[in-house]
Design an enzyme around this catalytic site. Sequence first.
Site, PDB file in Angstrom:
ATOM      1  N   VAL A 155     -48.152  31.146  11.165  1.00 22.67           N
ATOM      2  CA  VAL A 155     -49.368  30.651  10.515  1.00 22.67           C
ATOM      3  C   VAL A 155     -49.831  29.411  11.269  1.00 22.67           C
ATOM      4  O   VAL A 155     -49.023  28.519  11.571  1.00 22.67           O
ATOM      5  CB  VAL A 155     -49.114  30.330   9.033  1.00 22.67           C
ATOM      6  CG1 VAL A 155     -50.377  29.765   8.385  1.00 22.67           C
ATOM      7  CG2 VAL A 155     -48.639  31.581   8.293  1.00 22.67           C
ATOM      8  N   ARG A 172     -42.563  19.272  10.952  1.00 24.86           N
ATOM      9  CA  ARG A 172     -42.500  18.106  11.832  1.00 24.86           C
ATOM     10  C   ARG A 172     -43.872  17.650  12.310  1.00 24.86           C
ATOM     11  O   ARG A 172     -43.975  16.592  12.939  1.00 24.86           O
ATOM     12  CB  ARG A 172     -41.592  18.402  13.031  1.00 24.86           C
ATOM     13  CG  ARG A 172     -40.108  18.490  12.664  1.00 24.86           C
ATOM     14  CD  ARG A 172     -39.237  18.684  13.884  1.00 24.86           C
ATOM     15  NE  ARG A 172     -37.822  18.482  13.595  1.00 24.86           N
ATOM     16  CZ  ARG A 172     -36.960  19.456  13.313  1.00 24.86           C
ATOM     17  NH1 ARG A 172     -37.387  20.714  13.284  1.00 24.86           N
ATOM     18  NH2 ARG A 172     -35.692  19.184  13.055  1.00 24.86           N
ATOM     19  N   ASP A 204     -40.264  30.331  14.869  1.00 19.40           N
ATOM     20  CA  ASP A 204     -38.904  30.098  15.353  1.00 19.40           C
ATOM     21  C   ASP A 204     -38.384  31.400  15.954  1.00 19.40           C
ATOM     22  O   ASP A 204     -37.471  32.044  15.424  1.00 19.40           O
ATOM     23  CB  ASP A 204     -38.019  29.626  14.205  1.00 19.40           C
ATOM     24  CG  ASP A 204     -38.484  28.283  13.655  1.00 19.40           C
ATOM     25  OD1 ASP A 204     -38.498  27.299  14.416  1.00 19.40           O
ATOM     26  OD2 ASP A 204     -38.863  28.230  12.473  1.00 19.40           O
ATOM     27  N   MET A 217     -35.875  24.680   4.642  1.00 24.64           N
ATOM     28  CA  MET A 217     -35.357  23.315   4.577  1.00 24.64           C
ATOM     29  C   MET A 217     -36.312  22.419   3.780  1.00 24.64           C
ATOM     30  O   MET A 217     -36.228  21.193   3.857  1.00 24.64           O
ATOM     31  CB  MET A 217     -35.133  22.742   5.976  1.00 24.64           C
ATOM     32  CG  MET A 217     -34.021  23.431   6.733  1.00 24.64           C
ATOM     33  SD  MET A 217     -33.217  22.399   7.988  1.00 24.64           S
ATOM     34  CE  MET A 217     -34.608  21.977   9.036  1.00 24.64           C
ATOM     35  N   SER A 264     -45.873  23.338  11.022  1.00 26.58           N
ATOM     36  CA  SER A 264     -44.483  22.908  11.120  1.00 26.58           C
ATOM     37  C   SER A 264     -44.304  21.674  10.256  1.00 26.58           C
ATOM     38  O   SER A 264     -45.199  20.818  10.192  1.00 26.58           O
ATOM     39  CB  SER A 264     -44.120  22.577  12.571  1.00 26.58           C
ATOM     40  OG  SER A 264     -42.868  21.908  12.645  1.00 26.58           O
ATOM     41  N   GLN A 305     -27.206  21.968  11.704  1.00 25.36           N
ATOM     42  CA  GLN A 305     -28.101  22.382  12.785  1.00 25.36           C
ATOM     43  C   GLN A 305     -28.835  21.214  13.431  1.00 25.36           C
ATOM     44  O   GLN A 305     -29.704  21.418  14.273  1.00 25.36           O
ATOM     45  CB  GLN A 305     -29.089  23.440  12.288  1.00 25.36           C
ATOM     46  CG  GLN A 305     -30.107  22.969  11.273  1.00 25.36           C
ATOM     47  CD  GLN A 305     -30.880  24.129  10.671  1.00 25.36           C
ATOM     48  OE1 GLN A 305     -30.348  24.931   9.909  1.00 25.36           O
ATOM     49  NE2 GLN A 305     -32.159  24.241  11.026  1.00 25.36           N
ATOM     50  N   HIS A 363     -44.506  28.492   5.231  1.00 22.17           N
ATOM     51  CA  HIS A 363     -43.467  28.928   4.304  1.00 22.17           C
ATOM     52  C   HIS A 363     -44.052  29.814   3.204  1.00 22.17           C
ATOM     53  O   HIS A 363     -43.454  30.831   2.823  1.00 22.17           O
ATOM     54  CB  HIS A 363     -42.810  27.714   3.630  1.00 22.17           C
ATOM     55  CG  HIS A 363     -42.105  26.792   4.562  1.00 22.17           C
ATOM     56  ND1 HIS A 363     -42.602  25.546   4.875  1.00 22.17           N
ATOM     57  CD2 HIS A 363     -40.940  26.921   5.241  1.00 22.17           C
ATOM     58  CE1 HIS A 363     -41.754  24.939   5.695  1.00 22.17           C
ATOM     59  NE2 HIS A 363     -40.746  25.748   5.956  1.00 22.17           N
TER      60      HIS A 363
END
Length: 278
Positions: free
Chosen positions: A173, A184, A147, A27, A182, A58, A34
């Site tokens: 990681v 967020r 996740d 995203m 994250s 989602q 990532h």
Amino acid sequence: MRVIHTNQDMKDVCRSVERPVGLVPTMGALHEGHLALVRLAKQENRTLAATIFVNPAQFGPGEDLQKYPRDLEKDLDLLRNEGADLVYVPDVEEVYPPGFDSWVEVGGLGDKLEGAHRPGHFRGVATVVAKLFNLIQPDRAYFGQKDGQQTAIVRKMVKDLDFRVDVVVVPTVRNSDGLALSSRNVYLTQEQRRAAPVIYRALCASSRLWGDGGRNGDRLRAEVLATLRQEPVLDGIDYVSVADAETLEELEQVQGRAMVSVAVRLGNTRLIDNVILD
């Protein structure tokens, strides 16, 4: 690196690329978590495809769809530096055109844990991932263990619907203090960021207990809760789970591979994390 915006262009390009193809769905708001997926996909495949799409299906009412971090140019620069071959960056209308009304329902796996707190979340995840698999036809697809429930659901979907793709799960990681990377995390205040590593400390406490022979699910859950409750900055604990890593059924006794997972709230920010007992 080719940046592609439409389904038809992506289909056309993917028909002629060198195989195997590795896919990293994201995203955006890319970080080292990532990039760990990207690097492994680059290493294991002839063609590396990534996607950047903030998937509205989602996100639930009142969640952070509008403020979710976005920096497309930075993301593209990072992917270019890592040697990505294809990056699919569609508009919402390209993924969900007018009249779209076909969804992947994920059954009981999607009703637990995150699904219990975010109804419909995994229907949105599974649908967009299925669309990407059909569009790109990757040989391998890469997801992060952070996740953990998502990885279990994607694997189940691939098995149940006979997708011809290998799902590769890459270890979480973390920052040097243990906090899982994250997108967020940028929401956290300085005080919340200092408190956030308690999440991993709590998970590690359960791992130590398990390593010492502790197999009782309630004891393992209690160990996690006791550690989390030592941090007064936490605003809430949504769940602490000790579940079978494949079925996500809560365990009375840990006898096989299990996932210890948590969701906590720091202010308006909700963070999840997990460790695998194996």
